[in-house]
Design a protein around this motif. Structure first.
Motif, PDB file in Angstrom:
ATOM      1  N   PHE A  88       0.763  -1.275  -0.104  1.00  0.00           N
ATOM      2  CA  PHE A  88      -0.489   0.102   0.086  1.00  0.00           C
ATOM      3  C   PHE A  88       1.032   1.563   0.304  1.00  0.00           C
ATOM      4  CE2 PHE A  88      -2.634   3.430   3.102  1.00  0.00           C
ATOM      5  CZ  PHE A  88      -3.155   3.853   1.105  1.00  0.00           C
ATOM      6  N   PHE A  89       2.182   1.643   0.915  1.00  0.00           N
ATOM      7  CA  PHE A  89       2.865   2.425   0.698  1.00  0.00           C
ATOM      8  C   PHE A  89       2.864   2.888  -0.284  1.00  0.00           C
ATOM      9  CE2 PHE A  89       6.932   3.707   0.551  1.00  0.00           C
ATOM     10  CZ  PHE A  89       7.238   4.538   1.487  1.00  0.00           C
ATOM     11  N   PHE A  90       3.837   2.022  -1.313  1.00  0.00           N
ATOM     12  CA  PHE A  90       4.648   2.142  -2.451  1.00  0.00           C
ATOM     13  C   PHE A  90       3.032   2.758  -3.424  1.00  0.00           C
ATOM     14  CE2 PHE A  90       4.108  -1.830  -4.996  1.00  0.00           C
ATOM     15  CZ  PHE A  90       4.479  -0.839  -7.033  1.00  0.00           C
ATOM     16  N   THR A  91       2.768   1.849  -3.411  1.00  0.00           N
ATOM     17  CA  THR A  91       0.570   2.475  -4.529  1.00  0.00           C
ATOM     18  C   THR A  91       0.283   2.923  -3.958  1.00  0.00           C
ATOM     19  OG1 THR A  91       0.736   0.147  -3.969  1.00  0.00           O
ATOM     20  CG2 THR A  91      -1.162   1.505  -5.239  1.00  0.00           C
ATOM     21  N   SER A  92       0.602   3.949  -2.803  1.00  0.00           N
ATOM     22  CA  SER A  92      -0.841   5.134  -2.326  1.00  0.00           C
ATOM     23  C   SER A  92       0.663   6.145  -3.108  1.00  0.00           C
ATOM     24  CB  SER A  92      -0.746   5.318  -1.230  1.00  0.00           C
ATOM     25  OG  SER A  92      -0.967   6.477  -0.735  1.00  0.00           O
ATOM     26  N   ALA A  93       1.770   6.391  -2.512  1.00  0.00           N
ATOM     27  CA  ALA A  93       2.695   7.651  -2.776  1.00  0.00           C
ATOM     28  C   ALA A  93       2.423   7.787  -4.246  1.00  0.00           C
ATOM     29  CB  ALA A  93       4.079   7.035  -2.284  1.00  0.00           C
ATOM     30  N   SER A  94       2.564   6.058  -4.969  1.00  0.00           N
ATOM     31  CA  SER A  94       2.749   6.632  -6.990  1.00  0.00           C
ATOM     32  C   SER A  94       1.700   7.670  -6.688  1.00  0.00           C
ATOM     33  CB  SER A  94       3.355   5.226  -7.420  1.00  0.00           C
ATOM     34  OG  SER A  94       4.080   5.071  -6.540  1.00  0.00           O
ATOM     35  N   LEU A  95       0.277   7.083  -7.052  1.00  0.00           N
ATOM     36  CA  LEU A  95      -0.579   7.433  -7.108  1.00  0.00           C
ATOM     37  C   LEU A  95      -1.104   8.798  -6.645  1.00  0.00           C
ATOM     38  CD1 LEU A  95      -3.477   4.671  -6.700  1.00  0.00           C
ATOM     39  CD2 LEU A  95      -2.770   5.503  -8.523  1.00  0.00           C
TER      40      LEU A  95
END
Length: 827
Positions: free
Chosen positions: A305-312
């Motif tokens: 979730f961390f990298f997905t949220s930051a990327s979005l």
């Protein structure tokens, strides 16, 4: 601080006084002065005291500077073009970047000459660069190949992932057992990256969801997180071929919002004061933390979730700044989800659009399903991620609400027209058979514009097996995109001797067009060319033999057949089948010492997941078998077995040009594609393999006579399982039974004769991976390999034809297909 002009003057003065070099009059002189300037002003030393690592850092920084202007131009173009790609991947196995970047900038000879003038060897200092510990295997290497190809084809792109401080692990061997050691690739810094300390996003976790009534519309859901972690961006330039375009690999590092609880520290709780920081920063410490514990599973979900949220968040911020209208997001961005790790992008993009940007559900869903695309990499149900609803509810409560709503809107039309409960259960995002789980593959499928497999067989099986019912509901959503590899890395860089031969015979065009390799066919029967081809392969084998001796102490003969099995250790990849064939071959050699056996070296390399105990036992078996075989004078060195520890990209670059036989022996129907098979065939290795993954397309390209196919097909494996024959030991052949008995009798483990009983029991009780079933076919096909090897002309002909006919497997072809058919970007 000195001004820019003063600094330039100082650099020139230093170069003149310390190295007696004249003012730069050529590219080599200019590059030499750039290296010296970096050595002084960035590394902080001088030539008299510089270590090899100092020279590497100075050279890397000088090369990075050469890429900067092109990077800035490319960034400007990326912002002005109609559409760009965001490639979300938990792994980017980029390996060493110095040689890769020099090659793509066409600066290798310049750098070599510049360093030679300073008494420094480029080939020596490039080994000072650690492999970037950002991936594990094929998934991460594919992502790296795709990033390089997108830059080479001038497809504007961002790669998004995690900046792991310690990667997976550094593999050591202790008495043949795998040891997991921390990977310290960042301990001396990373000259390629730029920390963007001003580019920070807040990633929330936990807490609860509050429903707020609104007077002018439906109630709003407001997430009240219990914890927030900061995502800090680190950017690395990805240089395309000939430096025409440079894309960005943006990796996120996790930071605590507050680095220290000062009140706790001052009260004497010096450890507790850092607890929040430790918990937050654990997210970007290690790739694939062990998931045998609840804490380990939670950390994995936090990572995803961390990298997905930051990327979005980064994508939406950039889009809003450049284009404003969120409705236009699908026209300006295409997101590719590499496997299910970033599948939470479906729920998170909906949350960001509905909760944060206040779009209606229907508007947000239209944007989401037109922007996201999903690549599936596995057909094995246990490898398709599922997260317990209880964990999701605790860690991501708002996302669970969104997933429930997505699932209801997905199921409701089906429920209205069908009473088939099993069908409804099959396509539901929530699996309720044994507990309640969120199926991440289903979520990604439903939220994606296109879903692709990575080989023709894999894609067909996706439609027939794991996504059969979803495919019926959403016909046309599944498409195929057979994987590819970047020839710049896996031919030009990994095998410069072969590349030189190819350019001499085919011209410089072969460097730009992999399709030009087909013209090598005309030389397949040319004896003089075959000799040149064999000579470069022999040089690569001598180099690999040196590495084997240095790392294992085992002396191997470069004239022997090098039989290579380099993959992540997993039962479906069937390293066990290969080891058992080695045991049977060893037994046959001892029984018939007078026979004209082909000298053979079996080379294994690969890591087993830290919690995968059976895979780790297979590594131990390989090492125990190697110890006995390699020390037995009765076979006079005609068979050697080697396990090379800590397999990584750099080791692969040494093994692949030296391989004669490429082991691609996965159980049919279980390997999605493979890319090692492509790299090895490109460099002239002949494949022994099942009709699995991209082996099928390789056979179509190279021809039946130039590949060794054995074993059951995917359909036959299915029928075998359905009939229950995989549980019938009565079908074992005498040769296979003899090999198993040698192992269980303690022949290779006299200190612990029962060590491998669990492996033998698994084969006799449930031969899930068809090791026993395929053994006789594998043995017979290996003897066909021996026959062909004894005819050097015929072997060399097949080897040349493998190199000449695999141009289709370029990642450039794959990326063109993605761009044209999925992302809708002109190339």
């Amino acid at each position: 601080m000195p001004s820019s002009a003063q600094r330039d003057e100082a650099q020139s003065s230093y170069a003149a006084s310390e190295t007696a070099q004249p003012t730069a009059t050529s590219e080599t002189d200019a590059f030499q002065q750039a290296i010296l300037a970096k050595l002084t002003y960035d590394v902080g030393t001088n030539p008299a005291h510089a270590t090899d690592h100092d020279w590497f850092t100075a050279t890397a920084l000088a090369v990075r500077d050469r890429a900067m202007d092109r990077w800035m131009v490319s960034k400007g173009l990326n912002q002005s073009v109609h559409k760009h790609v965001c490639y979300f991947s938990l792994e980017f196995l980029i390996g060493r970047l110095l040689s890769d970047t020099l090659n793509n900038l066409r600066l290798t000879d310049c750098a070599r000459d510049a360093l030679a003038g300073l008494g420094v060897d480029l080939d020596r200092i490039r080994t000072m660069e650690p492999d970037a510990a950002l991936g594990n295997g094929g998934l991460g290497r594919l992502a790296a190949c795709f990033m390089e190809s997108m830059a080479s084809l001038e497809v504007p792109a961002y790669g998004y992932g995690i900046r792991y401080e310690h990667g997976l692990f550094r593999q050591g061997l202790s008495d043949g057992w795998q040891q997991e050691l921390p990977e310290d690739w960042l301990v001396r810094g990373n000259p390629w990256e730029f920390e963007r300390s001003d580019l920070v996003y807040q990633v929330p976790f936990g807490g609860f969801v509050e429903e707020l009534a609104a007077s002018d519309g439906p109630a709003r859901s407001v997430w009240k997180p219990a914890e927030t972690v900061q995502a800090v961006a680190f950017d690395t330039p990805v240089v395309g071929w000939r430096g025409r375009h440079v894309n960005t690999l943006r990796l996120w590092s996790a930071r605590a919002a507050e680095p220290l609880r000062l009140d706790a520290f001052n009260s004497g709780d010096h450890v507790g004061a850092l607890a929040d920081r430790t918990r937050a920063e654990a997210i970007s410490r290690v790739l694939y933390p062990g998931d045998e514990t609840e804490a380990g599973r939670e950390l994995r979900l936090r990572q995803e979730f961390f990298f997905t949220s930051a990327s979005l968040q980064d994508l939406l911020a950039r889009h809003t700044r450049l284009h404003g209208d969120l409705q236009a997001l699908p026209e300006h961005a295409a997101i590719q989800l590499n496997d299910t790790h970033p599948a939470l992008a479906v729920a998170e993009l909906m949350r960001l659009l509905v909760d944060e940007r206040h779009l209606s559900w229907d508007e947000a869903w239209a944007i989401t399903t037109r922007t996201l695309n999903y690549t599936n990499h596995t057909l094995m149900p246990e490898a398709l991620e599922r997260w317990p609803v209880s964990l999701m509810e605790r860690l991501l409560p708002r996302h669970l609400q969104i997933i429930y709503h997505i699932n209801w809107l997905h199921l409701e039309p089906l429920i209205r027209r069908s009473a088939d409960v099993e069908l409804i259960k099959s396509v539901s995002v929530i699996d309720e058979d044994q507990g309640r789980y969120v199926r991440m593959g289903h979520l990604a499928f439903i939220g994606a514009h296109k879903v692709n497999g990575v080989s023709a067989l894999h894609t067909g099986l996706m439609r027939q097996t794991v996504f059969r019912d979803l495919n019926a509901l959403y016909p046309g959503r599944i498409v195929n995109k057979t994987n590819g590899i970047t020839f710049r890395r896996w031919l030009h860089q990994a095998n410069p001797q072969l590349t030189q031969i190819l350019t001499q015979e085919l011209g410089e065009a072969v460097l730009d067009d992999p399709g030009a390799l087909i013209r090598l066919e005309r030389l397949a029967d040319d004896g003089a060319f075959q000799e040149r081809f064999r000579n470069q392969r022999h040089a690569a084998k001598v180099n690999l033999a040196r590495i084997v001796a240095e790392r294992t102490g085992v002396q191997i003969d470069p004239n022997a057949l090098f039989d290579v099995h380099i993959k992540r250790i997993h039962e479906y990849k069937r390293q066990l089948l290969n080891i058992l064939e080695a045991v049977a071959l060893y037994d046959a050699m001892r029984s018939e010492p007078e026979r004209n056996w082909v000298p053979r070296v079996k080379i294994f390399a690969g890591k087993a997941a830290a919690s995968y105990h059976r895979a780790k036992l297979i590594i131990k078996l390989a090492n125990d078998v190697a110890r006995v075989i390699n020390s037995d004078p009765a076979i006079a060195g005609r068979l050697k077995v080697v396990f090379l520890p800590n397999y990584n990209v750099s080791l692969a670059e040494a093994i692949i040009p030296a391989a004669d036989l490429s082991e691609q022996i996965s159980t049919a129907g279980m390997e999605a594609s493979g890319t090692g098979n492509m790299k090895l065939a490109l460099n002239g290795a002949l494949t022994i393999g099942t009709l699995d993954g991209a082996n099928i397309e390789i056979r179509e390209c190279v021809g039946d006579d130039n590949i060794f196919i054995f074993g059951m097909t995917a359909e036959e494996v299915g029928a075998y399982h359905k009939a229950g024959l995989h549980r019938d030991r009565a079908g074992w052949s005498p040769r296979f039974e003899r090999a198993i008995n040698l192992i269980t009798a303690g022949t290779f483990s006299p200190d612990d004769p029962r060590r491998f009983d669990s492996l033998a029991h698994a084969l006799s009780s449930d031969d899930t991976f068809m090791v026993a079933a395929d053994f006789d076919s594998y043995w017979a096909t290996q003897r066909r390999v021996d026959e062909l090897w004894q005819d050097p002309f015929a072997w060399s002909r097949a080897s040349v034809l493998n190199t000449s006919r695999v141009g289709w497997f370029s990642a450039d072809r794959t990326i063109r297909e993605y761009a044209e058919e999925i992302w809708k970007i002109s190339v």
